[in-house]
Each structure stands twice: as C-alpha cells, then as structure tokens.
Design a protein around this motif. Structure first.
Motif, PDB file in Angstrom:
ATOM      1  N   ALA A 123     -32.103  27.553  -7.985  1.00  0.00           N
ATOM      2  CA  ALA A 123     -33.393  26.917  -7.717  1.00  0.00           C
ATOM      3  C   ALA A 123     -33.376  26.148  -6.405  1.00  0.00           C
ATOM      4  O   ALA A 123     -34.337  26.203  -5.623  1.00  0.00           O
ATOM      5  N   VAL A 124     -32.275  25.443  -6.135  1.00  0.00           N
ATOM      6  CA  VAL A 124     -32.180  24.701  -4.869  1.00  0.00           C
ATOM      7  C   VAL A 124     -32.107  25.662  -3.688  1.00  0.00           C
ATOM      8  O   VAL A 124     -32.710  25.433  -2.638  1.00  0.00           O
ATOM      9  N   ARG A 125     -31.391  26.756  -3.869  1.00  0.00           N
ATOM     10  CA  ARG A 125     -31.240  27.726  -2.782  1.00  0.00           C
ATOM     11  C   ARG A 125     -32.562  28.401  -2.435  1.00  0.00           C
ATOM     12  O   ARG A 125     -32.841  28.679  -1.264  1.00  0.00           O
ATOM     13  N   LEU A 126     -33.392  28.649  -3.432  1.00  0.00           N
ATOM     14  CA  LEU A 126     -34.631  29.378  -3.213  1.00  0.00           C
ATOM     15  C   LEU A 126     -35.818  28.455  -2.951  1.00  0.00           C
ATOM     16  O   LEU A 126     -36.579  28.664  -2.020  1.00  0.00           O
ATOM     17  N   GLY A 127     -35.985  27.446  -3.814  1.00  0.00           N
ATOM     18  CA  GLY A 127     -37.205  26.656  -3.769  1.00  0.00           C
ATOM     19  C   GLY A 127     -37.174  25.464  -2.847  1.00  0.00           C
ATOM     20  O   GLY A 127     -38.103  25.253  -2.049  1.00  0.00           O
ATOM     21  N   SER A 128     -36.139  24.656  -2.925  1.00  0.00           N
ATOM     22  CA  SER A 128     -36.121  23.398  -2.164  1.00  0.00           C
ATOM     23  C   SER A 128     -34.740  23.176  -1.565  1.00  0.00           C
ATOM     24  O   SER A 128     -33.901  22.485  -2.158  1.00  0.00           O
ATOM     25  N   PRO A 129     -34.452  23.767  -0.430  1.00  0.00           N
ATOM     26  CA  PRO A 129     -33.139  23.539   0.207  1.00  0.00           C
ATOM     27  C   PRO A 129     -32.891  22.088   0.614  1.00  0.00           C
ATOM     28  O   PRO A 129     -31.736  21.703   0.806  1.00  0.00           O
ATOM     29  N   ARG A 130     -33.968  21.285   0.737  1.00  0.00           N
ATOM     30  CA  ARG A 130     -33.770  19.891   1.131  1.00  0.00           C
ATOM     31  C   ARG A 130     -33.084  19.074   0.040  1.00  0.00           C
ATOM     32  O   ARG A 130     -32.508  18.023   0.326  1.00  0.00           O
ATOM     33  N   LEU A 131     -33.155  19.558  -1.194  1.00  0.00           N
ATOM     34  CA  LEU A 131     -32.508  18.838  -2.290  1.00  0.00           C
ATOM     35  C   LEU A 131     -31.027  19.167  -2.425  1.00  0.00           C
ATOM     36  O   LEU A 131     -30.366  18.625  -3.314  1.00  0.00           O
ATOM     37  N   ARG A 132     -30.512  20.037  -1.586  1.00  0.00           N
ATOM     38  CA  ARG A 132     -29.108  20.417  -1.696  1.00  0.00           C
ATOM     39  C   ARG A 132     -28.166  19.229  -1.512  1.00  0.00           C
ATOM     40  O   ARG A 132     -27.206  19.076  -2.276  1.00  0.00           O
ATOM     41  N   PRO A 133     -28.375  18.328  -0.533  1.00  0.00           N
ATOM     42  CA  PRO A 133     -27.477  17.151  -0.449  1.00  0.00           C
ATOM     43  C   PRO A 133     -27.524  16.268  -1.682  1.00  0.00           C
ATOM     44  O   PRO A 133     -26.501  15.708  -2.084  1.00  0.00           O
ATOM     45  N   VAL A 134     -28.703  16.147  -2.304  1.00  0.00           N
ATOM     46  CA  VAL A 134     -28.813  15.320  -3.500  1.00  0.00           C
ATOM     47  C   VAL A 134     -28.013  15.935  -4.645  1.00  0.00           C
ATOM     48  O   VAL A 134     -27.261  15.236  -5.347  1.00  0.00           O
ATOM     49  N   VAL A 135     -28.162  17.236  -4.834  1.00  0.00           N
ATOM     50  CA  VAL A 135     -27.413  17.913  -5.895  1.00  0.00           C
ATOM     51  C   VAL A 135     -25.910  17.851  -5.620  1.00  0.00           C
ATOM     52  O   VAL A 135     -25.102  17.660  -6.536  1.00  0.00           O
ATOM     53  N   GLU A 136     -25.528  17.988  -4.373  1.00  0.00           N
ATOM     54  CA  GLU A 136     -24.101  17.926  -4.028  1.00  0.00           C
ATOM     55  C   GLU A 136     -23.516  16.557  -4.332  1.00  0.00           C
ATOM     56  O   GLU A 136     -22.413  16.444  -4.883  1.00  0.00           O
ATOM     57  N   VAL A 137     -24.252  15.491  -3.993  1.00  0.00           N
ATOM     58  CA  VAL A 137     -23.760  14.142  -4.261  1.00  0.00           C
ATOM     59  C   VAL A 137     -23.647  13.898  -5.765  1.00  0.00           C
ATOM     60  O   VAL A 137     -22.668  13.318  -6.256  1.00  0.00           O
ATOM     61  N   MET A 138     -24.630  14.364  -6.535  1.00  0.00           N
ATOM     62  CA  MET A 138     -24.586  14.177  -7.982  1.00  0.00           C
ATOM     63  C   MET A 138     -23.413  14.929  -8.608  1.00  0.00           C
ATOM     64  O   MET A 138     -22.771  14.442  -9.546  1.00  0.00           O
ATOM     65  N   CYS A 139     -23.131  16.130  -8.101  1.00  0.00           N
ATOM     66  CA  CYS A 139     -22.013  16.909  -8.658  1.00  0.00           C
ATOM     67  C   CYS A 139     -20.662  16.359  -8.223  1.00  0.00           C
ATOM     68  O   CYS A 139     -19.658  16.586  -8.914  1.00  0.00           O
ATOM     69  N   MET A 140     -20.599  15.653  -7.105  1.00  0.00           N
ATOM     70  CA  MET A 140     -19.336  15.116  -6.618  1.00  0.00           C
ATOM     71  C   MET A 140     -19.031  13.724  -7.146  1.00  0.00           C
ATOM     72  O   MET A 140     -17.933  13.208  -6.917  1.00  0.00           O
ATOM     73  N   ALA A 194     -15.813  18.592 -14.740  1.00  0.00           N
ATOM     74  CA  ALA A 194     -15.665  19.908 -14.110  1.00  0.00           C
ATOM     75  C   ALA A 194     -16.764  20.228 -13.109  1.00  0.00           C
ATOM     76  O   ALA A 194     -16.656  21.226 -12.393  1.00  0.00           O
ATOM     77  N   LEU A 195     -17.818  19.425 -13.050  1.00  0.00           N
ATOM     78  CA  LEU A 195     -18.932  19.723 -12.151  1.00  0.00           C
ATOM     79  C   LEU A 195     -18.517  19.843 -10.677  1.00  0.00           C
ATOM     80  O   LEU A 195     -19.012  20.737  -9.977  1.00  0.00           O
ATOM     81  N   PRO A 196     -17.652  18.986 -10.135  1.00  0.00           N
ATOM     82  CA  PRO A 196     -17.278  19.163  -8.714  1.00  0.00           C
ATOM     83  C   PRO A 196     -16.631  20.516  -8.432  1.00  0.00           C
ATOM     84  O   PRO A 196     -16.951  21.164  -7.427  1.00  0.00           O
TER      85      PRO A 196
END
Length: 324
Positions: A123-140, A194-196
């Motif tokens: 969903a991030v890859r297709l719909g909203s690439p701007r949210l990728r840093p937010v998802v990355e921070v949450m997973c890390m 395991a998310l990271p």
C-alpha cells in the motif's frame, strides 16, 4: 582540351600495416608485451588469496566452539567417549513439549508478521510513498526499545486487564492469550521484535522489482487485488519472504528474556532450566537446536529459489548462420 589538361601523378598508397595482436593503428599505444600477459594470472589469483584469508578465520571462529562443545558432550573424564547426553535427550522431561511449542510460536509469528508487513508495504509503495519514512521508523522502533522494557509493559497490561475488565467479555481474552499450552501473548511480542528484520527483507525485495508496473498490468487484465498479491507479487518476492521467515524463526528459537519473565517455557527457557542439573545434556540440546536451525535454513533457502529452470542459450549452427 583534354590533352592539354595535366593529369595528376598517381599517388602510391602507403603499405598497410598488418594487424598484430597487441598493436593499435594510429593510436600510438604501446604493444602489450609478454610482461602484461604474465601479470594476468597473478591478478586472477589475488581474489582467491584474499577470499581464503577471510573465510578461513571466519570458519574457525564458528567451528572451533562447536567442536569444543561437541567434545564436551561426548567425553566423560575417566570413562572415555560416551553418547549418553544424546541418547537420553529425547526421553528428557519437557524436551518434546518445549520444542513443539517453540516451532508453533515461530510459525504463528512468521504468519502474523508477513500478514502485517506485506499489505502495508504494498500500500505504501503504490498509494502513498510519502508515508514510507513513517512506516520505516515504526518498524525500526523495536531495535531501540530493549526487550526488558517491552516485557515490563506487557506485564503491566496483563496485570491491569483482569482487575479492571473482570465484568466484561475482554476478561476471557486476557486469560486466553496467557494460556500455557500456546501463549498468544508471546506471538504478539515476537511479532513486534521481528518487524525490523521482516521490513528490511521485504523492502529490499520490493526495491528489486517494479511493483507499480506489475500491479497495473495485472489489474488491466482484470485480476482482483487478492489475486495480484498472491499470484503476482508474492512469487516475485519469494527470496525476500524466505529471508524474513528465517530471521523470524531464528529470533523465536533463541529468545529467552520475554518468555522467561512472563513465566512460559519454550525451548530456550527449557535449555537454561536443565543446564544446572544436566550440563552435558544442555550443551547437546544447544548443538541439536543449532543443527535444526541450519536444516530449516536450507529448507527456507530452497523454498526461496525459483524452481523454474533457466534455459540455456541456443547454439548457432552453420545452417542457421547461412539462413540469416
């Protein structure tokens, strides 16, 4: 007029210099002599020397402790070589139950983490690439939060729930997630840990393929979204899924802090429990668990490879050359 016009004298062309190996016409490059040819084999041997210089110490670093542990399990002072630590392993109290519990927890954790990560990344890859840093921070974030702090928060919530929700249907939920036969609370905690690793593996796989083009092509052919994810994207992410599954499996089989503080007894906790009374057996179990992990790694790596065979390039025959 034609007779009066002087004809130019024919110019003699310079003799063509025959092409020889190592010479370049009109460039002034020095011919490659036998010295340059002699250096080529020396250069080809350099990577092998460096590869051996790196792999041999690394292999000794991993193999020497394993060999020493194996010798400790089979050598009994005053008796010689004995395999009692391995023969009594299957009959040990709690071995089978703890091993099956850890494998079940690992399977549930892999399924839940992939079920959360794959749709979110798509969903991030297709719909909203701007949210990728937010998802990355949450997973890390699990890499920043220590497991001891995580288990303290889980313990506080588990203690708070039954006291304040005793007259609600959620009371049974708090009791069900703490069932000793299959503690769901460990699955939830392991999924967070395991998310990271899952995110990094899947993100690298999605960067290697053109996700928007694949999805657009499948959708233009009338495929539904579940079909696109299951039959188009997941086969292209097979290696990434196998890597994420193996990292999660290794994490669950070796995790001790959360399970021990919550009072459960998976495989890692069982090994520490018997180490005081049966030292050789605990080391033997550790070696066996390492071998099982390697075996599962081979299975997952085999599952991550593409089963389709690569066809060899067709050889050009003289007949085909003439026809072309």
């Amino acid at each position: 007029m034609a007779a009066m016009t002087p004809t130019p004298a024919p110019t003699t062309a310079a003799p063509a210099t025959p092409y020889t190996e190592g010479t370049t016409a009109h460039t002034g490059a020095a011919p490659a002599g036998p010295t340059a040819k002699a250096r080529a084999p020396h250069r080809s041997h350099r990577p092998r020397v460096w590869r051996a210089a790196v792999l041999l110490p690394a292999g000794a670093y991993f193999l020497v402790p394993l060999i020493a542990s194996f010798v400790f399990t089979v050598h009994v002072p005053g008796q010689g070589v004995s395999f009692e630590a391995y023969t009594q392993l299957l009959a040990a109290d709690g071995f089978t139950e703890s091993m099956l519990l850890s494998l079940g927890l690992a399977a549930a954790t892999i399924a839940l983490s992939l079920l959360l990560a794959v749709p979110a990344l798509v969903a991030v890859r297709l719909g909203s690439p701007r949210l990728r840093p937010v998802v990355e921070v949450m997973c890390m974030l699990p890499l920043v939060v220590p497991p001891i702090a995580l288990v303290t928060g889980i313990t506080t919530v588990l203690r708070w729930g039954p006291e304040h929700l005793s007259r609600t249907p959620l009371y049974q939920t708090f009791l069900a997630v703490q069932d000793e036969r299959f503690p769901v609370v460990l699955v939830l905690a392991y999924t967070v840990l395991a998310l990271p690793f899952v995110y990094r593996s899947l993100d690298a796989g999605m960067r290697a393929i053109d996700v928007p083009t694949l999805v657009e092509a499948a959708r233009s052919c009338g495929a539904s979204w579940p079909y696109v994810v299951l039959r188009v994207l997941l086969p292209n992410l097979r290696a990434s899924l196998a890597g994420a599954a193996f990292l999660t499996l290794a994490l669950v089989l070796g995790e001790f802090t959360i399970a021990s503080l919550l009072g459960f007894r998976p495989f890692a906790v069982w090994i520490v429990t018997i180490s005081g009374a049966h030292a050789r057996m605990s080391v033997a179990v550790s070696i066996l668990s390492l071998l099982i992990t390697w075996l599962l790694l081979l299975v997952l790596s085999r599952a991550g490879t593409n089963p389709a065979t690569v066809s060899s390039a067709p050889s050009t025959s003289p007949t085909s050359r003439k026809e072309s």
